[in-house]
Design an enzyme around this catalytic site. Structure first.
Site, mmCIF file in Angstrom:
data_model
loop_
_atom_site.group_PDB
_atom_site.id
_atom_site.type_symbol
_atom_site.label_atom_id
_atom_site.label_comp_id
_atom_site.label_asym_id
_atom_site.label_seq_id
_atom_site.Cartn_x
_atom_site.Cartn_y
_atom_site.Cartn_z
ATOM 1 N N TRP A 1 9.463 18.022 9.065
ATOM 2 C CA TRP A 1 10.497 18.014 10.344
ATOM 3 C C TRP A 1 11.502 19.152 10.289
ATOM 4 C CZ3 TRP A 1 8.246 16.160 14.269
ATOM 5 C CH2 TRP A 1 7.272 15.067 14.245
ATOM 6 N N ASP B 1 19.186 15.221 11.310
ATOM 7 C CA ASP B 1 17.863 14.578 12.234
ATOM 8 C C ASP B 1 17.905 13.184 11.336
ATOM 9 O OD1 ASP B 1 15.671 13.620 13.078
ATOM 10 O OD2 ASP B 1 14.335 15.231 12.918
ATOM 11 N N LYS C 1 11.044 5.069 16.154
ATOM 12 C CA LYS C 1 10.875 4.602 14.622
ATOM 13 C C LYS C 1 11.577 3.299 14.095
ATOM 14 C CE LYS C 1 8.920 8.729 14.545
ATOM 15 N NZ LYS C 1 9.502 9.973 14.096
HETATM 16 C C1 LIG Z 1 9.291 11.739 14.852
HETATM 17 C C2 LIG Z 1 10.259 12.537 14.430
HETATM 18 C C3 LIG Z 1 10.511 13.392 15.040
HETATM 19 C C4 LIG Z 1 10.064 13.923 16.279
HETATM 20 O O1 LIG Z 1 10.157 13.053 17.510
HETATM 21 P P1 LIG Z 1 9.494 13.069 18.780
HETATM 22 O O2 LIG Z 1 10.110 12.034 19.794
HETATM 23 O O3 LIG Z 1 7.945 13.340 18.548
HETATM 24 O O4 LIG Z 1 9.937 14.517 19.296
HETATM 25 C C5 LIG Z 1 11.797 14.501 14.734
HETATM 26 N N1 LIG Z 1 12.254 14.383 13.480
HETATM 27 C C6 LIG Z 1 11.971 13.262 12.653
HETATM 28 C C7 LIG Z 1 12.460 13.102 11.365
HETATM 29 C C8 LIG Z 1 10.682 12.361 13.041
HETATM 30 O O5 LIG Z 1 10.428 11.408 12.102
#
Ligand SMILES: *Cc1c(COP(=O)(O)O)cnc(C)c1O
Length: 369
Positions: free
Chosen positions: A101, A176, A200
């Site tokens: 990511w 993030d 998530k």
């Molecule tokens: C799932 C995830 C993303 C991507 O999210 P989207 O909603 O598909 O854009 C980005 N960063 C992390 C750490 C993730 O787990």
């Protein structure tokens, strides 16, 4: 209803109590005669849902008053562009690359920043370790430093956020936190911006949470779309354009569920964090104490949320997954870039779900070892 245990990395399991409440309110929210999806976002009913959700999140995560909470759209990936559009000032930005990511984030920033530098990388270890902050090559005058505080695919987690000032950097830290938001507390004194998709740990896909320190508002590049300009979004209480109303409502129910959690005398995030520690320990111990399964991540940075593991004999992968599904243990297949298995133990996964997984793993091992 006896539901299976869902180990999906995202979109992921939502607490049954939350789903039940949403189902009960689907056609008529609190006697309004409308479902939440049918309401004007500017009506008093939805405004009350929004205000409650924001207040509950602020309380749960102890978000200080000088941070704005924004409910946006586009997910974590859109934030990979929205962050540099808002913060880069078209200058240099630093990335700590610790898995799939943050790698994606670093590449996307190339479009907006004059330089998107890799200040440190866990690449050489196959992203099984986190580079120690003392080794990071932070640049002078970077607009921000980005890291992914929990790498969903590689299963590494920062258990402590770096203090950039002590590393000689004045840049704000961007995290993030998509895949461990609300699983533990956040040290806001070390954060400038935190963002995460909801799917998530907070609710359905379509909602993105952004928490931004006020002094970072108002520096967007001229090309930044108005709907993605943090200052404009903040000034309009996340209603510059129609916000993801259903996602905000579902996240709000999840925040109330979180506030009700109790564990060993603790409540809210502290309670869920205790439970998350116990769940992760149970699974890591089962893996480490077996000759049959292996997890390759260094012990000091193992994620509590996303646990990738492998069968030493990979020819048994399909049998393992089929047997798991038959037991009501769903979505254990690893990410395609890593292979093997991955168990995601988000807040909605009860300890009993992890116990059921560990029991199954032991039985599968006894049968096949
Ligand atoms: C799932 C995830 C993303 C991507 O999210 P989207 O909603 O598909 O854009 C980005 N960063 C992390 C750490 C993730 O787990």
């Amino acid at each position: 209803m006896n539901r299976p245990y869902n180990f999906s990395a995202g979109p992921a399991a939502i607490p049954a109590e939350v789903l039940e409440q949403a189902a009960a309110e689907m056609l008529d929210w609190h006697g309004s005669g409308m479902g939440v999806m049918e309401m004007s976002h500017r009506g008093k009913e939805f405004i009350s849902i929004y205000e409650q959700a924001e207040a509950d999140l602020r309380e749960l995560l102890a978000v200080p008053a000088n941070f704005k909470i924004l409910f946006m759209q586009g997910g974590g990936l859109a934030e990979n562009a929205i962050v540099p559009l808002n913060l880069s000032r078209a200058a240099t930005v630093d990335f700590v690359v610790t898995g799939g990511w943050s790698q994606k984030s670093q590449k996307e920033a190339l479009k907006y920043a004059s330089e998107s530098r890799i200040a440190a990388s866990g690449h050489e270890s196959g992203f099984t370790t986190l580079p120690a902050p003392s080794t990071w090559q932070l640049s002078k005058g970077a607009s921000y430093v980005h890291l992914c505080s929990n790498e969903t695919i590689h299963g590494v987690e920062f258990h402590e956020l770096p203090d950039l000032q002590s590393l000689g950097s004045d840049a704000p830290l961007v995290i993030d936190f998509s895949s461990h938001v609300a699983s533990r507390g956040v040290d806001w004194s070390r954060v400038g911006v935190a963002f995460g998709g909801a799917q998530k740990n907070l609710g359905p896909a379509g909602l993105t949470l952004v928490v931004v320190r006020e002094d970072l508002l108002g520096h967007a590049l001229p090309i930044c779309p108005s709907a993605f300009d943090y200052k404009i979004v903040a000034e309009n209480q996340s209603m510059y354009n129609t916000p993801p109303t259903w996602g905000i409502y579902m996240a709000g129910l999840t925040f109330q569920w979180l506030k009700r959690q109790r564990e060993g005398g603790l409540t809210g995030i502290a309670a869920i964090e205790q439970r998350n520690i116990a769940k992760a320990e149970l699974l890591y111990n089962a893996i480490d104490n077996s000759q049959f399964y292996v997890n390759k991540v260094a012990v000091n940075c193992r994620s509590r949320m996303n646990i990738p593991f492998f069968l030493r004999d990979e020819s048994r992968n399909e049998a393992f997954l089929t047997g798991a599904r038959e037991r009501g243990l769903l979505q254990l297949k690893g990410h395609k870039s890593v292979g093997g298995m991955r168990a995601s133990l988000y807040n909605a996964m009860p300890l009993e779900g992890v116990q059921a997984l560990v029991t199954y793993m032991r039985e599968f091992e006894q049968k096949h070892a």
